[in-house]
Design a protein around this motif. Structure first.
Motif: not given
Length: 224
Positions: A40, A49, A51, A86, A213
């Motif tokens: 992430v 975020a 991922a 996460e 990522a």
DNA sequence: GCGACAG
DNA sequence: ATCTTGTCGC
């Protein structure tokens, strides 16, 4: 004001101890042909975020598939509660793959966690997939000096229990912290870590997921 | 009270 | 994790 956060943290700890009872630390995985790496990254100054889930072929390590997922960040980073922050985005990225992988390698701890539920274990439980945790640094546990050569390893333990192993994937380079996530025993986890890291310190799965990522480019072929 | 503390 | 270039060493 601070009591509010304290109660939520205490509740999260109880949930972790509850979930940890279902984590399986013995091998329960089929033939592995597709190994996934997940990681992430954060954008917008940490508000979003991102991922990445990258599937590699075994053996061969060719990249077979890459999936990305973005979500607004809901929780801050709190040591010991990383998975709550996460796992949701990681699960979303894995859900975008054409087919589920046979094994998932996470960037973080498995059961080498205060309440035995690091990201790898939490993710494995949630997706009911075999997972292993390969972290770049230590969260808990004690260990002795690690032999300098690649393959050198020592147990990572706390009191009577062995939580994982500190493994040298490259001679003379900082070791990594390996621990079972879900449905993968420690020996198998260490074997896969070394098999997936033939040249660099981190497993190819983690390197490629990290690159995907963060949008950077890395070396994917190993001539010589 | 003083450190330690995955990403 | 992220902000950031060059540099020291095998």
């Amino acid at each position: 004001m601070a009591e509010m956060a304290g109660r939520r943290i205490a509740a999260a700890h109880r949930l972790q101890r509850c979930l940890a009872r279902r984590v399986e630390t013995a091998d329960r995985l089929g033939p592995v042909e597709r190994v996934a790496g997940v990681d992430v990254g954060f954008e917008e100054g940490g508000r979003v975020a991102r991922a990445a889930a990258v599937v590699l072929a075994w053996p061969g390590l060719e990249t077979l598939e890459t999936a990305i997922a973005r979500e607004p960040v809901r929780l801050p980073y709190i040591p010991g509660l990383l998975s709550f922050r996460e796992v949701p985005v990681i699960a979303a990225a894995l859900g975008r793959l054409a087919a589920p992988p046979d094994l998932v390698v996470c960037d973080g701890q498995g059961i080498a966690h205060p309440r035995r539920l690091g990201v790898a274990s939490h993710l494995g439980l949630r997706l009911e997939l075999p997972t292993i945790g390969v972290a770049k640094s230590r969260l808990i546990g004690e260990h002795g000096p690690v032999p300098e050569e690649r393959g050198g390893r020592v147990p990572l333990g706390e009191g009577d229990e062995t939580l994982g192993a500190v493994v040298r994937t490259r001679t003379g380079v900082r070791p990594v912290y390996v621990s079972p996530g879900h449905r993968v025993g420690l020996e198998t986890a260490v074997a896969w870590t070394l098999a997936l890291a033939p040249r660099y310190r981190l497993p190819e799965t983690t390197r490629r997921a990290d690159a995907a990522a963060s949008g950077k480019r890395i070396r994917e072929a190993f001539p010589r």
